[in-house]
Design a protein around this motif. Structure first.
Motif, PDB file in Angstrom:
ATOM      1  N   LYS A   1       0.842  -1.194   0.000  1.00  0.00           N
ATOM      2  CA  LYS A   1       0.000   0.000   0.000  1.00  0.00           C
ATOM      3  C   LYS A   1       0.881   1.250   0.000  1.00  0.00           C
ATOM      4  O   LYS A   1       1.913   1.296   0.672  1.00  0.00           O
ATOM      5  CB  LYS A   1      -0.920   0.016   1.220  1.00  0.00           C
ATOM      6  N   LEU A   2       0.446   2.260  -0.746  1.00  0.00           N
ATOM      7  CA  LEU A   2       1.161   3.530  -0.758  1.00  0.00           C
ATOM      8  C   LEU A   2       0.857   4.273   0.536  1.00  0.00           C
ATOM      9  O   LEU A   2      -0.305   4.513   0.879  1.00  0.00           O
ATOM     10  CB  LEU A   2       0.732   4.373  -1.963  1.00  0.00           C
ATOM     11  N   VAL A   3       1.902   4.616   1.264  1.00  0.00           N
ATOM     12  CA  VAL A   3       1.770   5.314   2.542  1.00  0.00           C
ATOM     13  C   VAL A   3       2.513   6.638   2.434  1.00  0.00           C
ATOM     14  O   VAL A   3       3.712   6.666   2.139  1.00  0.00           O
ATOM     15  CB  VAL A   3       2.352   4.476   3.705  1.00  0.00           C
ATOM     16  N   VAL A   4       1.807   7.733   2.667  1.00  0.00           N
ATOM     17  CA  VAL A   4       2.417   9.061   2.657  1.00  0.00           C
ATOM     18  C   VAL A   4       2.308   9.625   4.074  1.00  0.00           C
ATOM     19  O   VAL A   4       1.207   9.695   4.636  1.00  0.00           O
ATOM     20  CB  VAL A   4       1.729  10.002   1.652  1.00  0.00           C
ATOM     21  N   SER A   5       3.424  10.003   4.663  1.00  0.00           N
ATOM     22  CA  SER A   5       3.441  10.476   6.039  1.00  0.00           C
ATOM     23  C   SER A   5       4.293  11.733   6.144  1.00  0.00           C
ATOM     24  O   SER A   5       5.187  11.958   5.324  1.00  0.00           O
ATOM     25  CB  SER A   5       3.987   9.389   6.972  1.00  0.00           C
ATOM     26  N   PRO A   6       4.037  12.566   7.154  1.00  0.00           N
ATOM     27  CA  PRO A   6       4.847  13.782   7.307  1.00  0.00           C
ATOM     28  C   PRO A   6       6.262  13.437   7.743  1.00  0.00           C
ATOM     29  O   PRO A   6       6.486  12.478   8.489  1.00  0.00           O
ATOM     30  CB  PRO A   6       4.099  14.564   8.397  1.00  0.00           C
ATOM     31  N   LEU A   7       7.214  14.212   7.268  1.00  0.00           N
ATOM     32  CA  LEU A   7       8.581  14.053   7.736  1.00  0.00           C
ATOM     33  C   LEU A   7       8.662  14.443   9.202  1.00  0.00           C
ATOM     34  O   LEU A   7       7.924  15.306   9.673  1.00  0.00           O
ATOM     35  CB  LEU A   7       9.532  14.928   6.910  1.00  0.00           C
ATOM     36  N   SER A   8       9.569  13.806   9.927  1.00  0.00           N
ATOM     37  CA  SER A   8       9.764  14.133  11.333  1.00  0.00           C
ATOM     38  C   SER A   8      10.472  15.476  11.464  1.00  0.00           C
ATOM     39  O   SER A   8      11.030  16.008  10.507  1.00  0.00           O
ATOM     40  CB  SER A   8      10.581  13.037  12.015  1.00  0.00           C
ATOM     41  N   GLY A   9      10.441  16.015  12.678  1.00  0.00           N
ATOM     42  CA  GLY A   9      11.050  17.314  12.931  1.00  0.00           C
ATOM     43  C   GLY A   9      12.564  17.277  12.869  1.00  0.00           C
ATOM     44  O   GLY A   9      13.190  16.213  12.790  1.00  0.00           O
ATOM     45  N   PRO A  10      13.191  18.451  12.950  1.00  0.00           N
ATOM     46  CA  PRO A  10      14.654  18.542  12.825  1.00  0.00           C
ATOM     47  C   PRO A  10      15.409  17.731  13.873  1.00  0.00           C
ATOM     48  O   PRO A  10      16.508  17.241  13.602  1.00  0.00           O
ATOM     49  CB  PRO A  10      14.925  20.041  12.999  1.00  0.00           C
ATOM     50  N   GLU A  11      14.820  17.560  15.076  1.00  0.00           N
ATOM     51  CA  GLU A  11      15.534  16.812  16.108  1.00  0.00           C
ATOM     52  C   GLU A  11      15.741  15.357  15.703  1.00  0.00           C
ATOM     53  O   GLU A  11      16.741  14.735  16.102  1.00  0.00           O
ATOM     54  CB  GLU A  11      14.801  16.900  17.446  1.00  0.00           C
ATOM     55  N   TYR A  12      14.846  14.803  14.887  1.00  0.00           N
ATOM     56  CA  TYR A  12      14.998  13.419  14.447  1.00  0.00           C
ATOM     57  C   TYR A  12      16.073  13.307  13.368  1.00  0.00           C
ATOM     58  O   TYR A  12      16.827  12.338  13.330  1.00  0.00           O
ATOM     59  CB  TYR A  12      13.659  12.883  13.946  1.00  0.00           C
ATOM     60  N   ALA A  13      16.142  14.302  12.503  1.00  0.00           N
ATOM     61  CA  ALA A  13      17.233  14.328  11.532  1.00  0.00           C
ATOM     62  C   ALA A  13      18.572  14.443  12.235  1.00  0.00           C
ATOM     63  O   ALA A  13      19.571  13.858  11.804  1.00  0.00           O
ATOM     64  CB  ALA A  13      17.034  15.501  10.564  1.00  0.00           C
ATOM     65  N   GLN A  14      18.595  15.167  13.348  1.00  0.00           N
ATOM     66  CA  GLN A  14      19.836  15.307  14.108  1.00  0.00           C
ATOM     67  C   GLN A  14      20.277  13.970  14.703  1.00  0.00           C
ATOM     68  O   GLN A  14      21.470  13.661  14.749  1.00  0.00           O
ATOM     69  CB  GLN A  14      19.649  16.336  15.222  1.00  0.00           C
ATOM     70  N   VAL A  15      19.314  13.157  15.135  1.00  0.00           N
ATOM     71  CA  VAL A  15      19.647  11.821  15.652  1.00  0.00           C
ATOM     72  C   VAL A  15      20.339  10.997  14.574  1.00  0.00           C
ATOM     73  O   VAL A  15      21.351  10.329  14.826  1.00  0.00           O
ATOM     74  CB  VAL A  15      18.379  11.110  16.166  1.00  0.00           C
ATOM     75  N   ALA A  16      19.807  11.029  13.351  1.00  0.00           N
ATOM     76  CA  ALA A  16      20.422  10.284  12.246  1.00  0.00           C
ATOM     77  C   ALA A  16      21.827  10.793  11.966  1.00  0.00           C
ATOM     78  O   ALA A  16      22.743  10.000  11.692  1.00  0.00           O
ATOM     79  CB  ALA A  16      19.555  10.390  11.001  1.00  0.00           C
ATOM     80  N   MET A  17      22.031  12.095  12.024  1.00  0.00           N
ATOM     81  CA  MET A  17      23.360  12.640  11.772  1.00  0.00           C
ATOM     82  C   MET A  17      24.330  12.276  12.888  1.00  0.00           C
ATOM     83  O   MET A  17      25.522  12.065  12.644  1.00  0.00           O
ATOM     84  CB  MET A  17      23.278  14.159  11.609  1.00  0.00           C
ATOM     85  N   ARG A  18      23.849  12.190  14.130  1.00  0.00           N
ATOM     86  CA  ARG A  18      24.717  11.749  15.229  1.00  0.00           C
ATOM     87  C   ARG A  18      25.156  10.306  15.021  1.00  0.00           C
ATOM     88  O   ARG A  18      26.307   9.949  15.305  1.00  0.00           O
ATOM     89  CB  ARG A  18      23.980  11.897  16.559  1.00  0.00           C
ATOM     90  N   LEU A  19      24.236   9.470  14.546  1.00  0.00           N
ATOM     91  CA  LEU A  19      24.603   8.084  14.249  1.00  0.00           C
ATOM     92  C   LEU A  19      25.637   8.038  13.140  1.00  0.00           C
ATOM     93  O   LEU A  19      26.613   7.279  13.221  1.00  0.00           O
ATOM     94  CB  LEU A  19      23.350   7.299  13.855  1.00  0.00           C
ATOM     95  N   PHE A  20      25.441   8.837  12.114  1.00  0.00           N
ATOM     96  CA  PHE A  20      26.406   8.904  11.018  1.00  0.00           C
ATOM     97  C   PHE A  20      27.788   9.296  11.537  1.00  0.00           C
ATOM     98  O   PHE A  20      28.801   8.679  11.179  1.00  0.00           O
ATOM     99  CB  PHE A  20      25.923   9.918   9.980  1.00  0.00           C
ATOM    100  N   ALA A  21      27.848  10.314  12.392  1.00  0.00           N
ATOM    101  CA  ALA A  21      29.134  10.771  12.919  1.00  0.00           C
ATOM    102  C   ALA A  21      29.791   9.703  13.786  1.00  0.00           C
ATOM    103  O   ALA A  21      31.014   9.503  13.728  1.00  0.00           O
ATOM    104  CB  ALA A  21      28.938  12.059  13.714  1.00  0.00           C
ATOM    105  N   GLU A  22      28.990   8.986  14.582  1.00  0.00           N
ATOM    106  CA  GLU A  22      29.541   7.955  15.463  1.00  0.00           C
ATOM    107  C   GLU A  22      30.119   6.786  14.659  1.00  0.00           C
ATOM    108  O   GLU A  22      31.113   6.167  15.071  1.00  0.00           O
ATOM    109  CB  GLU A  22      28.444   7.449  16.406  1.00  0.00           C
ATOM    110  N   LEU A  23      29.518   6.497  13.502  1.00  0.00           N
ATOM    111  CA  LEU A  23      29.981   5.390  12.667  1.00  0.00           C
ATOM    112  C   LEU A  23      31.017   5.825  11.628  1.00  0.00           C
ATOM    113  O   LEU A  23      31.324   5.069  10.704  1.00  0.00           O
ATOM    114  CB  LEU A  23      28.786   4.748  11.948  1.00  0.00           C
ATOM    115  N   HIS A  24      31.562   7.017  11.800  1.00  0.00           N
ATOM    116  CA  HIS A  24      32.492   7.548  10.798  1.00  0.00           C
ATOM    117  C   HIS A  24      33.672   6.612  10.554  1.00  0.00           C
ATOM    118  O   HIS A  24      34.039   6.352   9.403  1.00  0.00           O
ATOM    119  CB  HIS A  24      33.007   8.919  11.240  1.00  0.00           C
ATOM    120  N   ARG A  25      34.263   6.068  11.614  1.00  0.00           N
ATOM    121  CA  ARG A  25      35.450   5.227  11.449  1.00  0.00           C
ATOM    122  C   ARG A  25      35.149   3.940  10.681  1.00  0.00           C
ATOM    123  O   ARG A  25      35.839   3.642   9.699  1.00  0.00           O
ATOM    124  CB  ARG A  25      36.066   4.921  12.809  1.00  0.00           C
TER     125      ARG A  25
END
Length: 210
Positions: free
Chosen positions: A49-73
């Protein structure tokens, strides 16, 4: 005193000369492909089924970027690619089409067509639970990723109290057979093929309420 009203007529929805010869979408995947850019929205095909949902707020994008930074090595040392909420994944078998909050993949990850990564070629996906994604992230997507052969799923849940991080691994027959959950602030080992101990304190101060 009488009041006359003008009769309403249905809108003329006849196709234009430019669109008259175009075939209308017949499946959720075709409709997904036909969608224009949807600013502020995320489109996925979940359980057919096609599901369209609102994007999460900036704080959730920040969580993803923190994970990216932690996995840098491990990303650098393993010649891996990482994506934060901006790549579509085609699930092997079901052909569901999802957009994880974070994707870790080898540089030569196989694709479905030009745009979508194949789930069986990924190393790990992560979902960040928001008030609008609780059911999909906690209940639907683990089975979707397991059935698609994704070795590791990370579920970051700042909505629950206390906030938690769960790693799911060892997929078989549509489910992950191994699950380890810790409260945010603890260390959590991400198993092979990632093989990295994650300090989940990087996700502190992100707790929300549904």
């Amino acid at each position: 005193m009488t009041t006359e009203t003008t009769p309403r007529h249905h809108a003329d929805l006849a196709p234009s000369p430019e669109t008259a010869s175009l075939r209308l979408p017949h499946t959720p995947h075709e409709l997904y492909d036909a969608l224009p850019p949807l600013p502020g929205l995320r489109a996925e095909v979940i359980e057919g089924k096609l599901v369209v949902s609102p994007l999460s707020g900036p704080e959730y994008a920040q969580v993803a970027m923190r994970l990216f930074a932690e996995l840098h090595r491990p990303i650098k040392d393993g010649d891996l690619n990482a994506y934060t909420g901006n790549v579509a994944v085609r699930v092997d078998g079901s052909h569901d089409l999802v957009v994880p909050d974070f994707v870790l993949a080898p540089e030569d990850c196989p694709r479905w067509g030009d745009r979508e990564l194949r789930s069986s070629g990924l190393l790990m996906v992560a979902e960040i639970v928001s008030p609008g994604s609780i059911f999909d992230d906690r209940d639907r997507k683990p089975a979707i990723y397991a059935s698609g052969g994704v070795p590791v799923m990370l579920l970051i849940d700042p909505v629950v109290s206390p906030a938690t991080v769960t790693v799911l691994s060892d997929p078989k027959e549509g489910e992950y057979r191994t699950s380890t959950r810790v409260e945010i602030g603890s260390r959590l080992h991400l198993p092979e093929p990632v093989d990295f101990t994650l300090d989940t304190s990087i996700f502190a101060n992100t707790q929300t309420t549904p």
